[in-house]
Design an enzyme around this catalytic site. Sequence first.
Site, PDB file in Angstrom:
ATOM      1  N   ASP A 170     -28.238  50.867  73.437  1.00 38.22           N
ATOM      2  CA  ASP A 170     -28.758  52.223  73.624  1.00 38.22           C
ATOM      3  C   ASP A 170     -30.100  52.150  74.349  1.00 38.22           C
ATOM      4  O   ASP A 170     -30.934  51.293  74.069  1.00 38.22           O
ATOM      5  CB  ASP A 170     -28.930  52.904  72.252  1.00 38.22           C
ATOM      6  CG  ASP A 170     -29.089  54.409  72.385  1.00 38.22           C
ATOM      7  OD1 ASP A 170     -28.181  55.150  71.946  1.00 38.22           O
ATOM      8  OD2 ASP A 170     -30.130  54.856  72.934  1.00 38.22           O
ATOM      9  N   ILE A 171     -30.315  53.069  75.267  1.00 45.36           N
ATOM     10  CA  ILE A 171     -31.544  53.097  76.076  1.00 45.36           C
ATOM     11  C   ILE A 171     -32.762  53.490  75.226  1.00 45.36           C
ATOM     12  O   ILE A 171     -33.901  53.177  75.591  1.00 45.36           O
ATOM     13  CB  ILE A 171     -31.350  54.057  77.278  1.00 45.36           C
ATOM     14  CG1 ILE A 171     -32.256  53.695  78.426  1.00 45.36           C
ATOM     15  CG2 ILE A 171     -31.512  55.506  76.868  1.00 45.36           C
ATOM     16  CD1 ILE A 171     -31.906  54.405  79.728  1.00 45.36           C
ATOM     17  N   ASN A 180     -21.514  61.221  66.300  1.00 39.19           N
ATOM     18  CA  ASN A 180     -21.989  62.602  66.256  1.00 39.19           C
ATOM     19  C   ASN A 180     -21.013  63.490  67.019  1.00 39.19           C
ATOM     20  O   ASN A 180     -20.610  63.164  68.136  1.00 39.19           O
ATOM     21  CB  ASN A 180     -23.379  62.701  66.894  1.00 39.19           C
ATOM     22  CG  ASN A 180     -24.427  61.919  66.115  1.00 39.19           C
ATOM     23  OD1 ASN A 180     -24.391  61.876  64.890  1.00 39.19           O
ATOM     24  ND2 ASN A 180     -25.356  61.290  66.815  1.00 39.19           N
ATOM     25  N   GLY A 239     -26.140  66.657  66.686  1.00 36.14           N
ATOM     26  CA  GLY A 239     -26.989  65.910  67.611  1.00 36.14           C
ATOM     27  C   GLY A 239     -26.246  65.185  68.716  1.00 36.14           C
ATOM     28  O   GLY A 239     -26.800  64.295  69.348  1.00 36.14           O
ATOM     29  N   GLN A 240     -24.981  65.556  68.978  1.00 35.41           N
ATOM     30  CA  GLN A 240     -24.303  64.921  70.120  1.00 35.41           C
ATOM     31  C   GLN A 240     -24.961  65.385  71.412  1.00 35.41           C
ATOM     32  O   GLN A 240     -25.067  66.590  71.665  1.00 35.41           O
ATOM     33  CB  GLN A 240     -22.806  65.287  70.138  1.00 35.41           C
ATOM     34  CG  GLN A 240     -22.057  64.522  71.239  1.00 35.41           C
ATOM     35  CD  GLN A 240     -20.561  64.820  71.283  1.00 35.41           C
ATOM     36  OE1 GLN A 240     -20.068  65.737  70.617  1.00 35.41           O
ATOM     37  NE2 GLN A 240     -19.854  64.060  72.089  1.00 35.41           N
ATOM     38  N   SER A 241     -25.429  64.432  72.196  1.00 34.79           N
ATOM     39  CA  SER A 241     -26.117  64.782  73.442  1.00 34.79           C
ATOM     40  C   SER A 241     -25.379  64.270  74.677  1.00 34.79           C
ATOM     41  O   SER A 241     -25.631  64.734  75.784  1.00 34.79           O
ATOM     42  CB  SER A 241     -27.548  64.242  73.428  1.00 34.79           C
ATOM     43  OG  SER A 241     -27.547  62.836  73.336  1.00 34.79           O
ATOM     44  N   HIS A 246     -18.729  58.177  71.698  1.00 29.51           N
ATOM     45  CA  HIS A 246     -19.411  56.895  71.490  1.00 29.51           C
ATOM     46  C   HIS A 246     -19.613  56.667  70.000  1.00 29.51           C
ATOM     47  O   HIS A 246     -19.928  57.585  69.258  1.00 29.51           O
ATOM     48  CB  HIS A 246     -20.745  56.831  72.234  1.00 29.51           C
ATOM     49  CG  HIS A 246     -21.609  58.038  72.068  1.00 29.51           C
ATOM     50  ND1 HIS A 246     -21.358  59.229  72.723  1.00 29.51           N
ATOM     51  CD2 HIS A 246     -22.699  58.258  71.304  1.00 29.51           C
ATOM     52  CE1 HIS A 246     -22.270  60.116  72.374  1.00 29.51           C
ATOM     53  NE2 HIS A 246     -23.099  59.563  71.505  1.00 29.51           N
ATOM     54  N   HIS A 288     -22.091  54.833  67.529  1.00 29.63           N
ATOM     55  CA  HIS A 288     -23.360  54.123  67.398  1.00 29.63           C
ATOM     56  C   HIS A 288     -23.160  52.975  66.401  1.00 29.63           C
ATOM     57  O   HIS A 288     -22.634  53.190  65.303  1.00 29.63           O
ATOM     58  CB  HIS A 288     -24.444  55.045  66.821  1.00 29.63           C
ATOM     59  CG  HIS A 288     -24.813  56.210  67.686  1.00 29.63           C
ATOM     60  ND1 HIS A 288     -25.939  56.215  68.490  1.00 29.63           N
ATOM     61  CD2 HIS A 288     -24.229  57.418  67.856  1.00 29.63           C
ATOM     62  CE1 HIS A 288     -26.031  57.376  69.119  1.00 29.63           C
ATOM     63  NE2 HIS A 288     -25.007  58.133  68.751  1.00 29.63           N
TER      64      HIS A 288
END
Length: 111
Positions: free
Chosen positions: A29-30, A84, A90-92, A97, A99
């Site tokens: 993750d960035i 999410n 909070g899915q952006s 995906h 986590h």
Amino acid sequence: MDCIFCRIAAGEVPAEKVYEDDRVVAFRDINPQAPVHVLLIPRTHVESVARLEDPGLAAHLLQKAAEVARSLDLEKKGYRLVINHGPLAGQSVFHLHIHILGGRPLSWPPG
Ligand code: 5GP
Ligand code: ZN
């Protein structure tokens, strides 16, 4: 369609990949929320877990999430898998995906 995770899967956007096969890709993750924070995605564009209709792919994702966690030395220490779905959760990024989080104590219940 301009999907950042499709572009990462295709190799068009750089990412620190830790695993890939013909169906899934895992990369760091960035903006990590734990010492280990990896995202595992299907190569095909699936908007969220609510649109995941292929049971074979679902099983493969879950199995690979555990395998990637083991390869990152999290199996003994413990880790958490999070998906999410939707804005309240909070899915952006609207490409499914999982986590994979670990390397520190994780509190429960989550925020
Ligand atoms: P969500 O909030 O949708 O569950 O998680 C999206 C995750 O994707 C966030 O943790 C965010 O830091 C990560 N992310 C967003 N854009 C990129 C990117 O371009 N590269 C990487 N490696 N991670 C990203
Ligand atoms: Zn996508």
